[in-house]
Design a protein around this motif. Structure first.
Motif, PDB file in Angstrom:
ATOM      1  N   GLU A  69     -11.578  -1.854  -4.292  1.00 42.64           N
ATOM      2  CA  GLU A  69     -12.054  -2.744  -3.236  1.00 42.64           C
ATOM      3  C   GLU A  69     -13.493  -2.453  -2.863  1.00 42.64           C
ATOM      4  OE1 GLU A  69     -10.898  -4.286   1.244  1.00 42.64           O
ATOM      5  OE2 GLU A  69      -9.997  -2.432   0.512  1.00 42.64           O
ATOM      6  N   ASP A  97      -4.786  -4.232  -2.761  1.00 38.54           N
ATOM      7  CA  ASP A  97      -3.984  -4.158  -1.541  1.00 38.54           C
ATOM      8  C   ASP A  97      -2.538  -3.779  -1.819  1.00 38.54           C
ATOM      9  OD1 ASP A  97      -5.897  -4.943   0.486  1.00 38.54           O
ATOM     10  OD2 ASP A  97      -5.824  -6.953  -0.384  1.00 38.54           O
ATOM     11  N   ASP A 134      -7.446   1.360  -3.656  1.00 41.25           N
ATOM     12  CA  ASP A 134      -7.957   0.966  -2.343  1.00 41.25           C
ATOM     13  C   ASP A 134      -8.219   2.262  -1.597  1.00 41.25           C
ATOM     14  OD1 ASP A 134      -8.587  -0.046   0.119  1.00 41.25           O
ATOM     15  OD2 ASP A 134      -6.920  -1.476   0.200  1.00 41.25           O
ATOM     16  N   TYR A 147      -5.554  -8.910  -2.262  1.00 44.37           N
ATOM     17  CA  TYR A 147      -6.142  -8.665  -3.571  1.00 44.37           C
ATOM     18  C   TYR A 147      -5.324  -7.602  -4.295  1.00 44.37           C
ATOM     19  CZ  TYR A 147     -10.023 -11.336  -1.721  1.00 44.37           C
ATOM     20  OH  TYR A 147     -10.778 -12.343  -1.182  1.00 44.37           O
TER      21      TYR A 147
END
Length: 260
Positions: free
Chosen positions: A73, A204, A91, A201
């Motif tokens: 991310e 996530d 993430d 996304y």
């Protein structure tokens, strides 16, 4: 900002991807707890957390998995990953808002490995909770402790269709923070389902889905179709993670009523 070096990699994590995912997620979690203790607030704390966790995970992957691609991310998307056989989907700080509100513990670090079409390893660390859920030692989901089903939802913006779903299932809504925390709440018997259609996304939910599947939970798109990772378009806007016995009812509701 603190710049402590990470702990030495355990021997098991050198060659075992499950152990590496756990170690990397926990190293980033420790760094985030250090950042949280430095007295920053608000946007400054959010930015410092994102940057510190990304820097650490990028360094660990570059050193210990140098031949693998990375999708994060917090970094530019290197499209060469589309031709790579192994891609780490991370993430570094899932739930930045909750992280910036000490002493909240509903934020996480996600580290997942995608290999040739499948999620093969993953870890979700909840540093403030002192827990790391992973695929190497899959969690054993306890028997359901509630009479009514519980659905994890955003604490700030629960979608209307989930409120309608809860009414249909005679379920209660359980507000909490990050996406990873919501998925782990099903693993932990804090909730029985997480149903989301508000946009996400790959980073996530890749690690949470890997962990949830290893624990025997049902995971899919809201229409029941397969979750697919390492795509050109990294949007993955909806998902269901639930106890297997709830899957059919949830999918049937979504197919009939939609998510608008």
């Amino acid at each position: 900002m603190t710049t402590e070096t990470p702990n030495q990699i355990p021997p098991a994590a050198i060659s075992d991807d499950h152990a590496f995912a756990v170690w990397a997620a926990e190293q980033a979690g420790e760094r985030l707890l250090q950042v949280r203790a430095e007295g920053l607030e608000g946007r400054a704390l959010k930015d410092a957390g994102d940057a510190a966790a990304q820097s650490l995970l990028a360094a660990l992957l570059a050193e210990h998995r140098p031949d693998d691609a990375v999708l994060s991310e917090e970094a530019a998307d290197d499209k060469s990953r589309l031709d790579a056989p192994r891609v780490w989907i991370i993430d570094p700080l899932d739930g930045t808002r909750e992280f910036s509100e000490p002493p909240r513990d509903d934020w996480a670090v996600h580290v997942a490995l995608w290999e040739s079409g499948e999620l093969t390893a993953g870890a979700v660390a909840q540093p403030a909770l002192g827990e790391t859920f992973n695929t190497g030692r899959p969690a054993v989901v306890p028997p359901r402790s509630s009479v009514r089903p519980r659905i994890a939802v955003s604490r700030s913006r629960p979608p209307a269709f989930v409120e309608a779903l809860a009414a249909e299932l005679d379920a209660e809504l359980v507000p909490m923070g990050s996406a990873g925390v919501k998925v782990m709440s099903v693993v932990r018997d804090v909730a029985d389902a997480y149903v989301h259609a508000g946009g996400q996304y790959e980073w996530d939910n890749a690690a949470p889905v890997a962990v949830a599947r290893a624990a025997g939970l049902f995971c899919s798109r809201v229409d029941g179709s397969e979750l697919v990772y390492n795509k050109d378009d990294v949007s993955l806007p909806d998902l269901i993670v639930c106890r297997p016995e709830l899957a059919e009812s949830i999918i049937a509701f979504v197919r009939e009523h939609g998510t608008d």
